[in-house]
Design a protein around this motif. Structure first.
Motif, PDB file in Angstrom:
ATOM      1  N   UNK A  74       0.831  -1.204   0.000  1.00 35.78           N
ATOM      2  CA  UNK A  74       0.000   0.000   0.000  1.00 35.78           C
ATOM      3  C   UNK A  74       0.862   1.248   0.000  1.00 35.78           C
ATOM      4  N   UNK A  75       0.400   2.248  -0.717  1.00 35.06           N
ATOM      5  CA  UNK A  75       1.139   3.499  -0.779  1.00 35.06           C
ATOM      6  C   UNK A  75       0.473   4.566   0.079  1.00 35.06           C
ATOM      7  N   UNK A  76       1.305   5.379   0.727  1.00 38.00           N
ATOM      8  CA  UNK A  76       0.816   6.525   1.479  1.00 38.00           C
ATOM      9  C   UNK A  76       1.748   7.699   1.252  1.00 38.00           C
ATOM     10  N   UNK A  77       1.290   8.879   1.630  1.00 37.52           N
ATOM     11  CA  UNK A  77       2.155  10.048   1.556  1.00 37.52           C
ATOM     12  C   UNK A  77       3.227   9.926   2.633  1.00 37.52           C
ATOM     13  N   UNK A  78       4.429  10.390   2.332  1.00 29.49           N
ATOM     14  CA  UNK A  78       5.563  10.228   3.240  1.00 29.49           C
ATOM     15  C   UNK A  78       5.654  11.304   4.304  1.00 29.49           C
ATOM     16  N   UNK A  79       6.490  11.059   5.273  1.00 27.25           N
ATOM     17  CA  UNK A  79       6.636  11.992   6.389  1.00 27.25           C
ATOM     18  C   UNK A  79       7.255  13.318   5.966  1.00 27.25           C
ATOM     19  N   UNK A  80       7.843  13.330   4.792  1.00 30.86           N
ATOM     20  CA  UNK A  80       8.418  14.594   4.356  1.00 30.86           C
ATOM     21  C   UNK A  80       7.352  15.693   4.291  1.00 30.86           C
ATOM     22  N   UNK A  81       6.117  15.303   4.036  1.00 31.41           N
ATOM     23  CA  UNK A  81       5.051  16.301   3.996  1.00 31.41           C
ATOM     24  C   UNK A  81       4.797  16.906   5.372  1.00 31.41           C
ATOM     25  N   UNK A  82       5.028  16.130   6.405  1.00 31.05           N
ATOM     26  CA  UNK A  82       4.819  16.652   7.755  1.00 31.05           C
ATOM     27  C   UNK A  82       5.820  17.761   8.034  1.00 31.05           C
ATOM     28  N   UNK A  83       7.082  17.520   7.750  1.00 33.51           N
ATOM     29  CA  UNK A  83       8.091  18.537   8.045  1.00 33.51           C
ATOM     30  C   UNK A  83       7.936  19.746   7.126  1.00 33.51           C
ATOM     31  N   UNK A  84       7.605  19.493   5.866  1.00 36.60           N
ATOM     32  CA  UNK A  84       7.454  20.636   4.968  1.00 36.60           C
ATOM     33  C   UNK A  84       6.216  21.444   5.323  1.00 36.60           C
ATOM     34  N   UNK A  85       5.143  20.773   5.709  1.00 34.49           N
ATOM     35  CA  UNK A  85       3.945  21.483   6.143  1.00 34.49           C
ATOM     36  C   UNK A  85       4.240  22.346   7.355  1.00 34.49           C
ATOM     37  N   UNK A  86       5.057  21.816   8.238  1.00 37.41           N
ATOM     38  CA  UNK A  86       5.431  22.557   9.440  1.00 37.41           C
ATOM     39  C   UNK A  86       6.208  23.818   9.065  1.00 37.41           C
ATOM     40  N   UNK A  87       7.107  23.684   8.108  1.00 37.93           N
ATOM     41  CA  UNK A  87       7.859  24.846   7.645  1.00 37.93           C
ATOM     42  C   UNK A  87       6.918  25.922   7.127  1.00 37.93           C
ATOM     43  N   UNK A  88       5.958  25.517   6.333  1.00 39.37           N
ATOM     44  CA  UNK A  88       5.025  26.492   5.774  1.00 39.37           C
ATOM     45  C   UNK A  88       4.294  27.231   6.889  1.00 39.37           C
ATOM     46  N   UNK A  89       3.786  26.480   7.854  1.00 40.97           N
ATOM     47  CA  UNK A  89       3.072  27.110   8.965  1.00 40.97           C
ATOM     48  C   UNK A  89       3.951  28.096   9.704  1.00 40.97           C
ATOM     49  N   UNK A  90       5.157  27.658  10.027  1.00 42.14           N
ATOM     50  CA  UNK A  90       6.043  28.516  10.814  1.00 42.14           C
ATOM     51  C   UNK A  90       6.452  29.773  10.071  1.00 42.14           C
ATOM     52  N   UNK A  91       6.406  29.715   8.760  1.00 44.20           N
ATOM     53  CA  UNK A  91       6.779  30.895   7.989  1.00 44.20           C
ATOM     54  C   UNK A  91       5.577  31.766   7.675  1.00 44.20           C
ATOM     55  N   UNK A  92       4.412  31.306   8.075  1.00 45.36           N
ATOM     56  CA  UNK A  92       3.213  32.098   7.818  1.00 45.36           C
ATOM     57  C   UNK A  92       2.999  33.055   8.975  1.00 45.36           C
ATOM     58  N   UNK A  93       3.033  34.358   8.677  1.00 41.61           N
ATOM     59  CA  UNK A  93       2.905  35.356   9.729  1.00 41.61           C
ATOM     60  C   UNK A  93       1.656  35.140  10.562  1.00 41.61           C
ATOM     61  N   UNK A  94       0.564  34.821   9.882  1.00 47.20           N
ATOM     62  CA  UNK A  94      -0.704  34.687  10.598  1.00 47.20           C
ATOM     63  C   UNK A  94      -0.629  33.623  11.686  1.00 47.20           C
TER      64      UNK A  94
END
Lengths: 267, 267
Positions: free
Chosen positions: B67-87
DNA sequence: AGTACGCGTTTGGAATTCACAAACATAACG
DNA sequence: CGTTATGTTTGTGAATTCCAAACGCGTACT
């Protein structure tokens, strides 16, 4: 010309690797301009341009006044990954509880390719917001210098640990970091016996943490929980008895939740 | 053969688009097998195979027992996006406070391409965990049927709202959903006047919510906050006065934080 | 004002990669 | 043991990619 493809190297899509590298670069240097990316990416301007345009179309990248950032699509996809991870579903509430009990930072992590990724983090009242914690979740961390990491390593078999050391090294993050493999193995044995791991300013000066492994249905380690706090608030009895007890209890409850979660999914 | 590239269509990297589609498919159908993906992806087995292998190498995809799933790299990259979002930086603590005050679910969202993305969510004591909330963060949501969405729309100019309606439609999520553009415009005007938006079972039966816009330094809307609860707990005074007050206060504080955040970043 | 320059975008065309199909493994049935 | 289902590898024509160079545009400098 020569047959540039390696004889038995499996085939890959080069454009996807390139795109991945571009995304990694954007993540590493925050807010790069087009020029920054061209310098760093040995590819022609035209090529970089086409990739960025494509990634923007797809929502992986956002351009705002000349600067590039990762797109919001990563937020939603990251959320999907978390929600589909059994450990997160099983552990989230328990981590919140532990954070409330201890008033400190609590982390829930998994190992991934010889490093660890934070799946969830909960902040108790005493835990002040720190940039360090934000950044920590943005990239996989080393296993040898965190309490969660060592807790997980202690239940891997020796050869797997050696492979990880070979691949990742034992980077000296502070003067307390364990950099000698044999020293690490001795400590892992002790961790296995006592059931929890400590990190005494091994990752970051002034910070201690206590972590316990979470084992899955099959006995394999599926993650770890930890409590992190400044040395001043984590010493004496609290450091050596109270918190370890609480962390191990939490880990144990998550293990039980995990069994029922997995059971329900396989039903 | 014919000149297959459109005359003035800008150039894109097709392989990246294909990879993006594969990732979207994995996200949509959870846990697909190799076969599932081949069916859904009009591409040959060999092609799909090569893409999946590449995406796995890069950490975007994980394969476990077929079975295929999305990898954990999305978790860390998503976190980066959030942390860089001023809001997010400006609003996180305030959202936690509001969740504590109201004991209900609180959301912090931004608009993105005519939909909205949840940047942060905090759960008060009364708010029980619901699968609905998990899933809601996994995909961008419509703006016309949520309190945060309507709060944001109310500060867009009319042509922008019309464009969004044209592109996204006004999907009827429940019998209360606003599906008539003119009805929506009338309500947006009212929202603008009163300063907050309500969602009365327009997105999900049995659920109400109250949202207020967060405006940035330049006057543009940069997001919204909301409180969500079952109808039974959100009615009368609480629905029409108390909670709206609290939500608007929170939005206002976040606006102030946002100014200093942005100011510091530009320093 | 004129001109040179920096920066990002577009375009032609050669070189490389991609993607189909078909052959090949491997496991799962009767 | 044959047959089907499922997943992986490979050869090769066709399509995409990617470099280099040209272009457009705003800005700094003379």
């Amino acid at each position: 010309m020569d047959d540039s493809r390696q004889a038995d190297a499996p085939r890959r899509i080069k454009s996807v690797q390139t795109a991945s590298e571009i995304l990694a670069t954007i993540q590493r240097r925050s807010d790069p301009t087009f020029g920054d990316l061209c310098d760093e990416l040995d590819a022609s301007k035209g090529t970089v341009h086409t990739y960025l345009a494509t990634l923007e179309d797809e929502g992986f990248v956002v351009k705002s006044d000349g600067h590039y950032r990762l797109g919001f699509r990563f937020v939603t996809m990251g959320e999907t990954v978390r929600n589909e991870t059994d450990l997160y579903r099983a552990g989230q509430l328990e981590v919140d509880k532990l954070a409330e009990q201890t008033s400190e930072y609590v982390h829930l992590t998994v190992s991934y390719r010889g490093k660890e990724v934070t799946m969830y983090e909960s902040r108790g009242d005493n835990a002040i917001a720190m940039d360090y914690h934000l950044r920590m979740r943005e990239a996989p961390q080393y296993l040898h210098c965190t309490s969660t990491g060592k807790a997980m390593l202690s239940h891997f078999n020796e050869s797997r640990v050696r492979d990880i050391i070979d691949e990742q090294g034992l980077a000296e993050q502070t003067e307390n970091t364990i950099t000698d493999p044999e020293h690490l193995f001795r400590e892992l044995e002790q961790i296995r016996e006592q059931g929890y791991a400590i990190n005494d300013e091994e990752e970051l000066r002034g910070m201690r943490s206590i972590g316990a492994p979470i084992r899955g249905v099959d006995g394999d380690v599926s993650g770890a929980v930890s409590v992190t706090a400044p040395t001043s608030r984590l010493s004496g009895e609290r450091f050596h008895t109270e918190i370890p007890e609480l962390v191990m209890q939490a880990a144990n409850i998550i293990e039980v939740n995990l069994e029922t979660t997995v059971f329900e999914r396989n039903r």
